[in-house]
Design a protein around this motif. Structure first.
Motif, PDB file in Angstrom:
ATOM      1  N   GLY A 154      49.806   0.254  57.463  1.00  0.00           N
ATOM      2  CA  GLY A 154      51.120   0.760  57.857  1.00  0.00           C
ATOM      3  C   GLY A 154      51.408   2.103  57.236  1.00  0.00           C
ATOM      4  N   SER A 155      51.272   2.178  55.903  1.00  0.00           N
ATOM      5  CA  SER A 155      51.460   3.461  55.222  1.00  0.00           C
ATOM      6  C   SER A 155      50.319   4.411  55.563  1.00  0.00           C
ATOM      7  N   GLY A 156      49.153   3.844  55.880  1.00  0.00           N
ATOM      8  CA  GLY A 156      48.017   4.676  56.273  1.00  0.00           C
ATOM      9  C   GLY A 156      48.270   5.394  57.586  1.00  0.00           C
ATOM     10  N   ARG A 157      48.998   4.755  58.486  1.00  0.00           N
ATOM     11  CA  ARG A 157      49.352   5.424  59.741  1.00  0.00           C
ATOM     12  C   ARG A 157      50.229   6.638  59.440  1.00  0.00           C
ATOM     13  N   ASN A 158      51.166   6.474  58.526  1.00  0.00           N
ATOM     14  CA  ASN A 158      52.000   7.591  58.082  1.00  0.00           C
ATOM     15  C   ASN A 158      51.117   8.725  57.557  1.00  0.00           C
ATOM     16  N   SER A 159      50.143   8.365  56.710  1.00  0.00           N
ATOM     17  CA  SER A 159      49.261   9.369  56.102  1.00  0.00           C
ATOM     18  C   SER A 159      48.498  10.169  57.151  1.00  0.00           C
ATOM     19  N   VAL A 160      47.913   9.461  58.118  1.00  0.00           N
ATOM     20  CA  VAL A 160      47.081  10.126  59.132  1.00  0.00           C
ATOM     21  C   VAL A 160      47.937  10.974  60.065  1.00  0.00           C
ATOM     22  N   THR A 484      60.453  25.664  47.743  1.00  0.00           N
ATOM     23  CA  THR A 484      59.257  26.163  48.435  1.00  0.00           C
ATOM     24  C   THR A 484      59.549  27.348  49.342  1.00  0.00           C
ATOM     25  N   GLY A 485      60.833  27.611  49.600  1.00  0.00           N
ATOM     26  CA  GLY A 485      61.191  28.668  50.543  1.00  0.00           C
ATOM     27  C   GLY A 485      60.930  28.271  51.971  1.00  0.00           C
ATOM     28  N   ALA A 486      60.969  26.959  52.259  1.00  0.00           N
ATOM     29  CA  ALA A 486      60.618  26.462  53.586  1.00  0.00           C
ATOM     30  C   ALA A 486      61.686  26.783  54.623  1.00  0.00           C
ATOM     31  N   ASP A 487      61.217  27.084  55.829  1.00  0.00           N
ATOM     32  CA  ASP A 487      62.119  27.241  56.966  1.00  0.00           C
ATOM     33  C   ASP A 487      62.455  25.883  57.576  1.00  0.00           C
ATOM     34  N   VAL A 488      61.446  25.009  57.614  1.00  0.00           N
ATOM     35  CA  VAL A 488      61.623  23.675  58.191  1.00  0.00           C
ATOM     36  C   VAL A 488      60.957  22.660  57.273  1.00  0.00           C
ATOM     37  N   VAL A 489      61.581  21.494  57.145  1.00  0.00           N
ATOM     38  CA  VAL A 489      60.995  20.382  56.393  1.00  0.00           C
ATOM     39  C   VAL A 489      60.842  19.195  57.336  1.00  0.00           C
ATOM     40  N   TYR A 490      59.619  18.686  57.434  1.00  0.00           N
ATOM     41  CA  TYR A 490      59.341  17.498  58.247  1.00  0.00           C
ATOM     42  C   TYR A 490      59.159  16.303  57.310  1.00  0.00           C
ATOM     43  N   ASN A 491      59.971  15.269  57.512  1.00  0.00           N
ATOM     44  CA  ASN A 491      59.820  14.024  56.770  1.00  0.00           C
ATOM     45  C   ASN A 491      59.179  12.988  57.684  1.00  0.00           C
ATOM     46  N   VAL A 492      57.933  12.651  57.408  1.00  0.00           N
ATOM     47  CA  VAL A 492      57.257  11.625  58.203  1.00  0.00           C
ATOM     48  C   VAL A 492      57.652  10.274  57.614  1.00  0.00           C
ATOM     49  N   ILE A 493      58.610   9.637  58.251  1.00  0.00           N
ATOM     50  CA  ILE A 493      59.203   8.411  57.713  1.00  0.00           C
ATOM     51  C   ILE A 493      59.404   7.419  58.855  1.00  0.00           C
ATOM     52  N   ALA A 494      59.212   6.137  58.567  1.00  0.00           N
ATOM     53  CA  ALA A 494      59.283   5.085  59.584  1.00  0.00           C
ATOM     54  C   ALA A 494      60.656   5.018  60.241  1.00  0.00           C
ATOM     55  N   VAL A 524      59.683  10.673  63.251  1.00  0.00           N
ATOM     56  CA  VAL A 524      59.740   9.209  63.347  1.00  0.00           C
ATOM     57  C   VAL A 524      58.389   8.628  63.750  1.00  0.00           C
ATOM     58  N   TYR A 525      57.995   7.576  63.059  1.00  0.00           N
ATOM     59  CA  TYR A 525      56.838   6.814  63.521  1.00  0.00           C
ATOM     60  C   TYR A 525      57.167   5.326  63.417  1.00  0.00           C
ATOM     61  N   GLU A 526      56.505   4.540  64.262  1.00  0.00           N
ATOM     62  CA  GLU A 526      56.730   3.104  64.265  1.00  0.00           C
ATOM     63  C   GLU A 526      55.684   2.403  63.401  1.00  0.00           C
ATOM     64  N   LEU A 527      55.903   1.133  63.201  1.00  0.00           N
ATOM     65  CA  LEU A 527      55.079   0.350  62.287  1.00  0.00           C
ATOM     66  C   LEU A 527      53.768  -0.092  62.937  1.00  0.00           C
ATOM     67  N   VAL A 528      52.934  -0.714  62.123  1.00  0.00           N
ATOM     68  CA  VAL A 528      51.657  -1.258  62.580  1.00  0.00           C
ATOM     69  C   VAL A 528      51.763  -2.778  62.594  1.00  0.00           C
ATOM     70  N   LYS A 529      51.298  -3.383  63.672  1.00  0.00           N
ATOM     71  CA  LYS A 529      51.259  -4.842  63.759  1.00  0.00           C
ATOM     72  C   LYS A 529      49.817  -5.289  63.911  1.00  0.00           C
ATOM     73  N   LEU A 530      49.435  -6.249  63.090  1.00  0.00           N
ATOM     74  CA  LEU A 530      48.079  -6.774  63.148  1.00  0.00           C
ATOM     75  C   LEU A 530      48.083  -8.132  63.829  1.00  0.00           C
ATOM     76  N   LYS A 531      47.109  -8.361  64.660  1.00  0.00           N
ATOM     77  CA  LYS A 531      46.999  -9.670  65.300  1.00  0.00           C
ATOM     78  C   LYS A 531      46.554 -10.683  64.247  1.00  0.00           C
ATOM     79  N   GLY A 532      47.359 -11.731  64.100  1.00  0.00           N
ATOM     80  CA  GLY A 532      47.010 -12.788  63.153  1.00  0.00           C
ATOM     81  C   GLY A 532      47.493 -12.565  61.745  1.00  0.00           C
ATOM     82  N   MET A 533      48.282 -11.503  61.490  1.00  0.00           N
ATOM     83  CA  MET A 533      48.750 -11.242  60.129  1.00  0.00           C
ATOM     84  C   MET A 533      50.101 -10.542  60.154  1.00  0.00           C
ATOM     85  N   ARG A 534      51.015 -11.029  59.316  1.00  0.00           N
ATOM     86  CA  ARG A 534      52.286 -10.344  59.128  1.00  0.00           C
ATOM     87  C   ARG A 534      52.286  -9.783  57.713  1.00  0.00           C
TER      88      ARG A 534
END
Length: 746
Positions: A154-160, A484-494, A524-534
C-alpha cells in the motif's frame, strides 16, 4: 491496462470533432463523447487499398439528423473542410474519400517519418519537454509512511507513484525536491516506543534474523495486539458475568410466570448450573442461543428474553473477536518469542498501557529531551529499513524531514498562537477549535474548496496543550514552500486523507499563505487490495514491498532456471544473470504498483504475479533495440546515444514506404510528447507505463519480422536504422521516467 491511442487516430478524431459542428450540424461535445464511448472510432480498414484509417460516420449522421440520401453531400463538406484546414498537415492526410458510409483516409507516412524521426533524433522533442518546467522548483512529498512497520504494498504504491511523477517532472525541466516526512511523533509511533521501552528494560534487542523495520513491525503489532487482547479479555469477562446474570433472571422469571415449556425451563436451569462447573462459557452460550431461538415466537415481545439475547450476543461477539486477536498474538509469538514474553509480562492492564502511551505523546510534544531522543531513535531505525527497501527499487530522497524537528514544532505552536486570535477559532472544553463553516461565510476559497460539502470544524490543539497532525502539517507545508523556494508542492497522499488535506489548504489560506494554499496539490491515490488478505499494520498482517520484490525474483528466475541454461554458465556470467534477474524483479514490482490509475483501487493476487510482468515486457524490447544496434554498429548503444542519434539523423531512405508495423511505431513515437505532458497535467504517471507497454509490443513485432543488419535494400536499411535509434532514444526516456534499471542484456 488500457491501450493508448496513437497520434494519427487521436489527431483524426480531434479533426472530426472540430469540423463536424459546421459541416454536419452536430454538437462538438456530443462528437467527443461518441469517440470516448466508442460509438465513433478511428480504426484500421480490412484492406490497405481502402486507406490507412477509416471512420464509420453512421452514428455522426444520426446525431446530425442527416437523411441517408444526403450522406455523400454531408461527407463531402466534412472532407473539404478537413483537406483545407490545418488538420491536413497535422494529421499527415494524403487523401480522404467517402465510401459506403465510411470516411477512408490515406496517410503520408513517409513525411510523418521524416518529421517524427528528425524531431526525436535532433532533440526537438526533448527540448520542448524540458522547457515546460523551465528550472522552476517543485516539491514532491511521497511515501511518508509512519515508521512503525516495514513498507507494505500500500505504501509502496505511494512510493512508486511519487517517484515516477518526480522523475517525470525532472524530464520536463523542473528542479525537483523529493521529500519524505517522518511522522515520529504520532500515536502509532508512541505505541511502538512504548513497546520498545519495555523491551529495553528487559534487555531484548532487535533480532539479527530480521531486517530492522520488520523486527520493529513485530514489536508494534504485538504491543497493539496485547493491549487489545487485554481490553477484550476484560470486556469478555464483564459480558460473561452479565449474560449469566441475565440467564438467572430469565430462569427466575420464566419459572415464576410459567412462560416457557417445562422441558425448556429444565434445560435452561441445567445450563445455568454449568456456571459452577469448569465448563466453557462459549459452548454454554452456543447451546443457550439454540434454546432461545425456539422460544422466540412464543416470547416475541418479552423484555426478559430480549435482555438475555442482547447480553448473549455481546458476549459471543466479544469472545469471537478475542479469539481472533489471540490467534494473531500466538502467530507473532512464534516468530519472536523473546519479544512476546517481555511484552506480555508487562502489558497486563489495557487502561494503564493506554495511559502510559498518552503520557509518552505528551512528553514528546513538550519536547522532553529523553523522550524525543527515544522517539527519534526508534523512528530512525525503522527509516533505515525503509531506505534499504526503497534503494532496491531505485527510489531516493533529497531530504527526510522530521515531524519532531525544531522547524515543524515551532511552526505548529506559531500556528496555534495565530489561529487563537482569529474570529473563526474558539476554545471548547480547553481544546482549540477551528470553525471552517464560519470562516467560509466570508471566504470564497474555503467554500469552493469543500463544495458541495460543508467545511466543518476540527481541533488543532487538545485541551492538554498538545497539537494534532493537521497542525504540524500546516507548519510543514509552509516549510516546504519557504524552505525550498518551491512554486508548487505535490503531496502524494491516500484518498482517505482528502478532508485533512483540504483542512490544511484552508488554514494556510486563512493564515495569509494564499499562494501556498493555491499551489499545494493533493496528489490523490487509492489503496491496494490483495486477494485473500486484509492488511493491517496494527495487527501485523501485511504483504511487504520486500516480499513483492522477492516474489517477482522467484517468478522471473523460474523460467530462466527451468530452461537449464544456468548449468553452462561460468561463475562470473552467473553473477551477471542474477543481477539481471534482480533488475527485472524491481521493474516488475514498480510496473505492477503503477499499472492502474492512481485514483483507482489496485487489486491483485500475490500468488499470480506471473500475469503482471509489465517491467519484463518493457525491458525485453529495450534490450532488443540495443542488440540490433550493438550488432549493426559494434558499440554499446546506451553509452553512445548522442553519436547514434547524430549519425541516424543524416541517413536518407528516399521513397521507402514503411511496413504496417513500422507505421505503427512511427505513429507511437509521434505520440510520445503528448503522453508525457498528459501524464503530468492529469497526475496520471500510469499513462507512461501504458504507452511504454504499447510501444514495447510494437518493437517486439518489428524485431521478429524485420531485418536491419541483413537487409539488402539500402533505403530500407537506412530507414530502419533511424527508426531503431529513435525508438531506443524514446525507450531510454521511458525507462528513466519509470525508474526501471537500464538493463543491457537478458
Amino acid at each position: 491496462m488500457s491501450k493508448p491511442q496513437g497520434y494519427i487516430a487521436r489527431c483524426l478524431s480531434e479533426a472530426v470533432a472540430d469540423l463536424a459542428p459546421a459541416t454536419i450540424g452536430v454538437d462538438r461535445r456530443a462528437v467527443e463523447e461518441a469517440f470516448e464511448t466508442g460509438r465513433l472510432k478511428v480504426s484500421r480498414p480490412p484492406s490497405r487499398s481502402i486507406g490507412d484509417y477509416s471512420i464509420a460516420l453512421h452514428y455522426l449522421f444520426k446525431l446530425g439528423g442527416v437523411d441517408q440520401k444526403d450522406w455523400p453531400h454531408a461527407a463531402g463538406r466534412l472532407i473539404e473542410a478537413l483537406t483545407s484546414s490545418k488538420y491536413k498537415d497535422e494529421c499527415y492526410v494524403a487523401r480522404a474519400e467517402f465510401v459506403n458510409g465510411y470516411l477512408n483516409l490515406t496517410i503520408d507516412f513517409n513525411r510523418l517519418a521524416r518529421v517524427v524521426l528528425d524531431d526525436v533524433l535532433r532533440g526537438g522533442v526533448e527540448e520542448r519537454l524540458r522547457s515546460v518546467g523551465g528550472g522552476r522548483v517543485v516539491v514532491v512529498e511521497h511515501t511518508s509512511a509512519n515508521p512503525v512497520h516495514p513498507l507494505h504494498v500500500g505504501s509502496g504504491r505511494n512510493s512508486v507513484i511519487g517517484d515516477t511523477f518526480a522523475r517525470l517532472l525532472s524530464k520536463l525541466g523542473f528542479r525537483v525536491s523529493r521529500r519524505f516526512y517522518v511522522n515520529d511523533m504520532g500515536r502509532q509511533v508512541a505505541f511502538l516506543v512504548y513497546g520498545v521501552s519495555i523491551l529495553k528494560e528487559a534487555g531484548v534487542q532487535p533480532g539479527g534474523e530480521f531486517k530492522t523495520d520488520h523486527w520493529y513491525g513485530i514489536v508494534y503489532a504485538l504491543t497493539n495486539l496485547l493491549i487489545e487482547e487485554r481490553r477484550l479479555l476484560r470486556e469478555v469477562r464483564e459480558a460473561e458475568k452479565a449474560y449469566w446474570e441475565a440467564l438467572a433472571r430469565f430462569v427466575e422469571w420464566a419459572g415464576r410466570e410459567g412462560a416457557v415449556p417445562r422441558s425448556a425451563l429444565d434445560e435452561l436451569r441445567s445450563l445455568l448450573a454449568m456456571r459452577s462447573f469448569n465448563k466453557s462459557a462459549v459452548k454454554v452460550a452456543r447451546r443457550l442461543a439454540t434454546v432461545l431461538s425456539g422460544l422466540e415466537k412464543a416470547l416475541a415481545n418479552a423484555a426478559e428474553l430480549k435482555a438475555l439475547k442482547d447480553s448473549l450476543e455481546r458476549y459471543t461477539e466479544l469472545s469471537r473477536e478475542h479469539a481472533k486477536i489471540s490467534f494473531l498474538v500466538r502467530r507473532l509469538a512464534v516468530r519472536a518469542p523473546e519479544v512476546y514474553l517481555a511484552l506480555s509480562s508487562r502489558i497486563l492492564d489495557d487502561r494503564k498501557a493506554l495511559d502510559d502511551v498518552r503520557k509518552l505523546m505528551k512528553r514528546c510534544e513538550e519536547e522532553d529531551p529523553a523522550t524525543l531522543s527515544l522517539f527519534h531513535e526508534v523512528s530512525e531505525s525503522v527509516v533505515k529499513g525503509f531506505k534499504e527497501t526503497l534503494d532496491r527499487l531505485n527510489i531516493h530522497f533529497d531530504a527526510f524531514d522530521w515531524e519532531s524537528s525544531k522547524e515543524v514544532l515551532e511552526g505548529a505552536h506559531e500556528v496555534v498562537k495565530i489561529v487563537e486570535s482569529k474570529p473563526f477559532a474558539r476554545r471548547e472544553a480547553g481544546a482549540l477549535l477551528v470553525d471552517l463553516d464560519q470562516a467560509a461565510e466570508d471566504c470564497g476559497f474555503v467554500r469552493e474548496l469543500f463544495s458541495p460539502d460543508r467545511p466543518g470544524k476540527f481541533i488543532i490543539e487538545r485541551s492538554d496543550g498538545t497539537t494534532l497532525y493537521v497542525t504540524r502539517d500546516v507548519s510543514y507545508s509552509v516549510f516546504k514552500f519557504r524552505g525550498t523556494g518551491a512554486d508548487v508542492v505535490y503531496n502524494v497522499i491516500a484518498s482517505e486523507q482528502s478532508r485533512e488535506q483540504k483542512q490544511v489548504k484552508a488554514l494556510l489560506y486563512l493564515l495569509g499563505y494564499e499562494r501556498e494554499a493555491r499551489n499545494l496539490v493533493h496528489f490523490v491515490y487509492e489503496l491496494v487490495k490483495l486477494k485473500g488478505m486484509r492488511m493491517s499494520g496494527r495487527r501485523g498482517v501485511y504483504y511487504t514491498l520486500d516480499e513483492l520484490v522477492e516474489d517477482y525474483y522467484a517468478v522471473v528466475s523460474k523460467v530462466y532456471y527451468e530452461t537449464g541454461k544456468s548449468r553452462a554458465l561460468e561463475p562470473a556470467a552467473r553473477e551477471d544473470v542474477e543481477k539481471t534477474l534482480r533488475e527485472l524483479a524491481v521493474a516488475n514490482a514498480r510496473g505492477l504498483l503503477l499499472s492502474v490509475e492512481p485514483f483507482k483501487v489496485l487489486t491483485f493476487d500475490p500468488s499470480r504475479l506471473e500475469e503482471a510482468l509489465y517491467g519484463s515486457t518493457v525491458l525485453y524490447s529495450y534490450v532488443r533495440l540495443q542488440s540490433i544496434l550493438r550488432k549493426l554498429k559494434g558499440l554499446e548503444p546506451l553509452e553512445n546515444m548522442e553519436r547514434l542519434k547524430s549519425e541516424a539523423s543524416s541517413l536518407e531512405w528516399g521513397g521507402y514506404k514503411p511496413s504496417e508495423v513500422e507505421e505503427q511505431i512511427l505513429d507511437a513515437l509521434a505520440e510520445f510528447e503528448r503522453v508525457v505532458l498528459s501524464a503530468y497535467r492529469e497526475l496520471k504517471p500510469n499513462k507512461v507505463l501504458e504507452y511504454a507497454m504499447s510501444l514495447s509490443n510494437l518493437v517486439n513485432k518489428f524485431y521478429e519480422s524485420h531485418r536491419v543488419m541483413g537487409e539488402p535494400d539500402p533505403e530500407a536499411r537506412a530507414f530502419r536504422e533511424a527508426l531503431v535509434v529513435a525508438t531506443l532514444a524514446v525507450m531510454k526516456e521511458l525507462v528513466d521516467i519509470l525508474g526501471f534499471p537500464h538493463v543491457r542484456r537478458i
